[in-house]
Design a protein around this motif. Structure first.
Motif, PDB file in Angstrom:
ATOM      1  N   UNK A   1       1.087  -0.692  -0.192  1.00  0.00           N
ATOM      2  CA  UNK A   1       0.232   0.158  -0.077  1.00  0.00           C
ATOM      3  C   UNK A   1       0.836   1.251   0.051  1.00  0.00           C
ATOM      4  N   UNK A   2       0.578   2.396  -0.174  1.00  0.00           N
ATOM      5  CA  UNK A   2       0.604   4.030  -1.085  1.00  0.00           C
ATOM      6  C   UNK A   2       1.505   4.493   0.572  1.00  0.00           C
ATOM      7  N   UNK A   3       1.527   4.234   1.196  1.00  0.00           N
ATOM      8  CA  UNK A   3       1.548   5.825   2.808  1.00  0.00           C
ATOM      9  C   UNK A   3       2.964   4.608   3.657  1.00  0.00           C
ATOM     10  N   UNK A   4       3.542   5.463   3.916  1.00  0.00           N
ATOM     11  CA  UNK A   4       4.698   4.273   4.963  1.00  0.00           C
ATOM     12  C   UNK A   4       4.245   4.845   6.157  1.00  0.00           C
ATOM     13  N   UNK A   5       4.270   4.013   7.428  1.00  0.00           N
ATOM     14  CA  UNK A   5       4.112   4.351   8.714  1.00  0.00           C
ATOM     15  C   UNK A   5       4.005   5.589   9.127  1.00  0.00           C
ATOM     16  N   UNK A   6       2.749   6.273   9.907  1.00  0.00           N
ATOM     17  CA  UNK A   6       2.516   7.467   9.800  1.00  0.00           C
ATOM     18  C   UNK A   6       4.461   8.309  11.223  1.00  0.00           C
ATOM     19  N   UNK A   7       5.189   7.237  11.837  1.00  0.00           N
ATOM     20  CA  UNK A   7       5.929   8.036  12.773  1.00  0.00           C
ATOM     21  C   UNK A   7       7.355   8.051  11.785  1.00  0.00           C
ATOM     22  N   UNK A   8       7.284   8.125  11.062  1.00  0.00           N
ATOM     23  CA  UNK A   8       8.098   8.315   9.984  1.00  0.00           C
ATOM     24  C   UNK A   8       8.138   9.735   9.001  1.00  0.00           C
TER      25      UNK A   8
ATOM     26  N   UNK B   1       0.842   0.967   3.957  1.00  0.00           N
ATOM     27  CA  UNK B   1       0.244   2.577   4.300  1.00  0.00           C
ATOM     28  C   UNK B   1      -0.412   2.139   5.960  1.00  0.00           C
ATOM     29  N   UNK B   2      -0.406   2.066   7.258  1.00  0.00           N
ATOM     30  CA  UNK B   2      -1.049   2.687   8.643  1.00  0.00           C
ATOM     31  C   UNK B   2      -1.359   3.354   8.023  1.00  0.00           C
ATOM     32  N   UNK B   3      -2.792   3.536   8.907  1.00  0.00           N
ATOM     33  CA  UNK B   3      -3.200   4.785   9.349  1.00  0.00           C
ATOM     34  C   UNK B   3      -3.642   4.543  10.919  1.00  0.00           C
TER      35      UNK B   3
ATOM     36  N   UNK C   1      -4.150   2.136  17.235  1.00  0.00           N
ATOM     37  CA  UNK C   1      -4.126   1.579  16.704  1.00  0.00           C
ATOM     38  C   UNK C   1      -3.407   1.876  15.677  1.00  0.00           C
ATOM     39  N   UNK C   2      -2.673   1.081  13.901  1.00  0.00           N
ATOM     40  CA  UNK C   2      -1.952   1.423  13.212  1.00  0.00           C
ATOM     41  C   UNK C   2      -2.879   0.417  12.060  1.00  0.00           C
ATOM     42  N   UNK C   3      -3.733   0.839  10.983  1.00  0.00           N
ATOM     43  CA  UNK C   3      -5.125  -0.164  10.275  1.00  0.00           C
ATOM     44  C   UNK C   3      -3.986   0.127   8.995  1.00  0.00           C
TER      45      UNK C   3
END
Length: 375
Positions: free
Chosen positions: A6-13, A170-172, A177-179
């Motif tokens: 999926x497109x996006x990197x983990x949000x903590x990046x 992608x981790x939303x 949680x990370x989805x």
């Protein structure tokens, strides 16, 4: 089609690009336990069917905007449902054109970009973009669509601008949680990708590999969003049954849902995992004359954390149709004193949808209708 992640990197990046979700991308944040939550924390994810813009819908938007394109009235009915979720996902089936056009409908879609801002305003946090129409506008259409989603602050997965983007799960973030959302489509409307990673496919090995990659990247919950099935039907195909059940049996997916058929399909709980075989349309206006393509579902899936472990919880579903004049997303039963179509037609649609949803024992396994106060 691509077998990419999926497109996006983990949000903590710290190197997050505009398409990557932040804490503000969802409506939830960790907080006091809900009195009705059966665990330490509960989150709810809403998913809806195809956003398929036929010309009649942008004609309606032009009428609503008195010359400009205003899609807000078309989508206003769904907003109270999305507001009850912690994360809301649409399936944006078609690429967007440059602002001002030219626009095109079936069979090769190129639709007004104003729909994306309206989706965000209605309450959607992000969209999947893997569909049989993903490549209708070629590579420029893919890039233009993802740029427009970024511009509205919405995350996305399913089609990509670069190989690097396609490789990042992608981790939303939703609550604690990370989805991850793993997307895929069965075909590309006769078009060919310029690169194998451009649009995600639905090969079992690809879906499982991407789910495992998302888990390794830190996903607590993994969902599959699959674009497949036979149009204008009320039953899943043999291929859907085989694939979706195999994904459920793998243990890699916590929820599986599907779109593309433009008609409502059953909901099933298979080996502890909920499967929605077909959400139908969210908004569309087909030339094909069948009541099935006017009907759809919006599903809210609960996930429950106990200690450090997240598990699927309750599933509720809302039925809806398209009001014809003016064209509007309209809940069944209607949330107002006015029917969506006529009283008898609304009742028939609601009965048909209910019977279809429950035809594979969804009700017996705990699925319930999702209604708002006053319905």
């Amino acid at each position: 089609m691509g077998s990419s992640a999926a497109s996006a990197a983990p949000s903590q990046d710290s190197s997050r690009t505009p398409s990557e979700p932040t804490e503000s991308a969802s409506k939830a944040s960790a907080g006091p336990k809900d009195a009705q939550c059966p665990g330490d924390e509960c989150i709810e994810v809403a998913v809806a069917g195809d956003i398929l813009l036929h010309p009649a819908l942008w004609d309606q938007a032009e009428a609503d905007g008195a010359g400009s394109l205003d899609f807000d009235p078309l989508l206003a009915g769904i907003a109270p449902y999305l507001d009850q979720s912690d994360l809301a996902l649409c399936n944006l089936e078609t690429p967007v054109a440059p602002k001002g056009g030219p626009y095109a409908g079936y069979p090769m879609f190129n639709v007004p970009p104003q729909i994306i801002e309206a989706l965000e305003k209605a309450g959607y946090d992000g969209c999947t973009t893997a569909s049989n129409h993903s490549m209708d506008g070629g590579v420029p259409g893919v890039k233009r669509t993802l740029d427009a989603l970024d511009g509205a602050g919405m995350f996305h997965t399913g089609s990509y601008r670069s190989a690097v983007e396609a490789e990042k799960p992608l981790l939303a973030p939703v609550g604690s949680a990370k989805i991850a959302i793993i997307a895929g489509t069965y075909s590309l409307n006769g078009m060919k990708e310029d690169a194998p990673w451009r649009v995600d496919d639905l090969e079992k090995s690809s879906l499982l590999a991407r789910a495992k990659a998302a888990r390794a990247a830190g996903a607590d919950i993994v969902m599959a969003a699959i674009h497949d099935g036979a149009e204008y039907t009320s039953s899943p195909t043999a291929a859907q049954l085989k694939l979706y059940r195999a994904l459920a049996e793998s243990g890699e997916f916590d929820f599986i849902y599907s779109h593309h058929t433009h008609s409502v399909l059953p909901v099933e709980k298979h080996e502890g995992t909920w499967i929605v075989y077909g959400l139908g349309n969210s908004v569309a206006k087909h030339a094909t004359k069948t009541v099935l393509n006017t009907e759809g579902l919006t599903v809210k899936m609960q996930f429950v954390r106990t200690g450090e472990t997240w598990e699927p919880g309750n599933l509720v579903w809302a039925a809806h149709t398209i009001k014809a004049a003016p064209l509007r997303w309209c809940a069944l039963p209607s949330a107002s004193n006015q029917p969506c179509t006529t009283g008898s037609k609304d009742a028939a649609s609601l009965q048909r949808t209910t019977e279809t949803v429950n035809s594979m024992n969804a009700k017996e396994n705990g699925a319930k209708m999702w209604t708002l106060p006053g319905q």
